[in-house]
Design an enzyme around this catalytic site. Structure first.
Site, mmCIF file in Angstrom:
data_model
loop_
_atom_site.group_PDB
_atom_site.id
_atom_site.type_symbol
_atom_site.label_atom_id
_atom_site.label_comp_id
_atom_site.label_asym_id
_atom_site.label_seq_id
_atom_site.Cartn_x
_atom_site.Cartn_y
_atom_site.Cartn_z
ATOM 1 N N ARG A 49 -71.654 -12.616 80.566
ATOM 2 C CA ARG A 49 -70.829 -11.421 80.833
ATOM 3 C C ARG A 49 -69.369 -11.831 81.041
ATOM 4 N NH1 ARG A 49 -70.723 -9.428 85.737
ATOM 5 N NH2 ARG A 49 -72.955 -9.606 86.150
ATOM 6 N N TYR A 101 -52.582 7.391 70.990
ATOM 7 C CA TYR A 101 -54.006 7.599 70.721
ATOM 8 C C TYR A 101 -54.564 8.561 71.779
ATOM 9 C CZ TYR A 101 -58.953 6.782 70.371
ATOM 10 O OH TYR A 101 -60.307 6.971 70.272
ATOM 11 N N LYS A 199 -60.656 -1.427 64.060
ATOM 12 C CA LYS A 199 -59.848 -0.940 62.930
ATOM 13 C C LYS A 199 -59.508 -2.100 61.981
ATOM 14 C CE LYS A 199 -60.073 2.662 65.618
ATOM 15 N NZ LYS A 199 -61.010 3.735 65.428
HETATM 16 C C1 LIG Z 1 -54.377 3.243 68.011
HETATM 17 C C2 LIG Z 1 -55.718 3.180 68.671
HETATM 18 N N1 LIG Z 1 -55.819 2.579 69.853
HETATM 19 C C3 LIG Z 1 -57.009 2.485 70.485
HETATM 20 C C4 LIG Z 1 -58.159 3.027 69.955
HETATM 21 C C5 LIG Z 1 -59.465 2.904 70.698
HETATM 22 O O1 LIG Z 1 -60.312 1.988 70.062
HETATM 23 P P1 LIG Z 1 -61.917 2.062 70.147
HETATM 24 O O2 LIG Z 1 -62.327 3.265 69.368
HETATM 25 O O3 LIG Z 1 -62.390 0.777 69.583
HETATM 26 O O4 LIG Z 1 -62.257 2.209 71.597
HETATM 27 C C6 LIG Z 1 -58.096 3.666 68.719
HETATM 28 C C7 LIG Z 1 -59.316 4.270 68.134
HETATM 29 O O5 LIG Z 1 -59.245 5.135 67.275
HETATM 30 C C8 LIG Z 1 -56.848 3.742 68.064
HETATM 31 O O6 LIG Z 1 -56.735 4.359 66.864
#
Ligand SMILES: Cc1ncc(COP(=O)(O)O)c(C=O)c1O
Length: 380
Positions: A49, A101, A199
């Site tokens: 962990r 986001y 992503k």
């Molecule tokens: C710019 C951005 N930051 C953070 C995140 C969060 O990532 P996760 O979906 O892996 O938690 C995303 C997800 O779409 C994102 O597009």
């Protein structure tokens, strides 16, 4: 451990730092799944962990690509981002952008505010607004996202970091959309870099993961790592292995997506059925001059188009595509399209006529032709 010193980032990513498995001489690593390790009472790994050999290579690659001291993998982009805010103390003042986001914005305005952080949302693209909002000695963190979802606005990392540091605040950059191929925030003065590894870093829409990179191994970073271990927001071993494999083609994928996104943006910028194209690679974009300085080799694979005819025409366009996939997320090899306002809900900065496009690596002519037919059909 063979690490090719002095090699270009493309070579580092393609060979995952050139490591081989010493036990077998394999050039791709095994998947370590053990949760515990033989140790004496003082030395050795303790428990997966907190510390997992499955993370070592991927963390080293990301740290190198970003020019940071260390990296840490997390169970998701959200787990990575929220670990930074949780390393602060209740009562601390933080600045975050109005355009960011949406899920993280919701967490900041909900959970984090309830927990005691003083979260202030500002126009992070405006240096005067940043200066005015900073409270010297009180503001602990400035959160930047650039290019920022879903309008692809650009924040000047160097100028914002300089102002934040004068006020005694740390700077963290969500660099998910740029990826280290196009921007290395630490070189522009940032203290921490965050990626939704879900992503571009992974790039194949088949894992949820996050990563943080720190400029230096300091007390704040130790708190962040402790939060990962205590909350158990750790990535799985298989996901860490997949991520390492995905990153081998990072440069090819991001460059192909950026070239196609630029072509698509230019094609639809003056289109009879398009109100506006939002893309930092267009010279008319307000963020273009800063993006041209801060992003190297392209402006990323994300753009948005505002469709003439409002929400109904935008939704119909997303419904009529044949090659683009009507789905959320971004940064994969397949191109995605979505009506962003309906995903984000109340309080979204996304206009009702906006479609968010994540450009993949398909033939760009095919992508343009599909969007053309879809816009034509929606306008009938
Ligand atoms: C710019 C951005 N930051 C953070 C995140 C969060 O990532 P996760 O979906 O892996 O938690 C995303 C997800 O779409 C994102 O597009």
């Amino acid at each position: 451990m063979d690490t090719p010193e002095g090699h270009r980032p493309e070579s580092i990513a393609a060979q995952a730092l050139g490591w081989i498995d010493e036990a077998t001489r394999a050039i791709t690593p095994p998947i370590h799944v053990s949760t515990t390790y033989i140790r004496d009472h003082l030395t050795g790994r303790v428990y997966a962990r907190a510390d997992n050999p499955a993370f070592d290579q991927a963390e080293a690659v990301v740290a190198r690509l970003e020019g940071g001291a260390q990296a840490a993998l997390f169970a998701s982009g959200m787990a990575a981002a929220t670990a930074i805010f949780q390393a602060l103390a209740p009562g601390d003042h933080v600045l975050a952008p109005k355009v960011m986001y949406w899920s993280l914005r919701n967490w900041l305005m909900g959970f984090a505010t309830h927990w005691g952080l003083q979260v202030e949302l500002i126009d992070m693209t405006d240096p005067a607004a940043v200066e005015a909002a900073l409270r010297p000695g009180q503001t602990r963190l400035v959160w930047i996202e650039t290019p920022a979802n879903p309008l692809w606005t650009i924040t000047d990392i160097a100028a914002t970091s300089a102002a934040a540091h004068r006020a005694g605040a740390l700077v963290a950059v969500d660099s998910t959309v740029a990826s280290p191929v196009l921007t290395r925030p630490i070189e522009h003065g940032a203290d921490l870099v965050m990626h939704a590894a879900t992503k571009y870093l992974n790039g194949h829409s088949d894992l949820i993961g996050g990563v943080l990179v720190t400029r230096e191994d300091n007390d704040f970073w130790k708190r962040v790592r402790m939060i990962r271990a205590q909350l158990g927001s750790t990535l799985g071993s298989f996901e860490a292995w997949l991520l390492l494999r995905g990153m081998r083609t990072l440069f090819l994928r991001v460059r192909a997506a950026s070239q196609s996104a630029q072509r698509i943006a230019e094609h639809f910028a003056q289109h009879e059925h398009v109100e506006a194209v939002l893309y930092p690679g267009l010279p008319a974009a307000s963020g273009h001059p800063v993006a041209a300085r801060q992003m190297q080799g392209g402006f990323g694979g994300m753009l948005s188009i505002r469709v003439k005819g409002g929400e109904a025409a935008a939704v119909a366009t997303a419904a009529n595509v044949k090659l683009w996939k009507r789905a959320t997320s971004l940064g994969g090899v397949e191109s995605l399209i979505e009506h962003r306002a309906s995903v984000e809900g109340a309080g979204t900065p996304a206009p009702a006529d906006l479609l968010r496009l994540s450009v993949g690596i398909e033939d760009c002519g095919d992508l343009i032709a599909d969007l053309e037919q879809s816009l034509q059909q929606a306008s009938r």
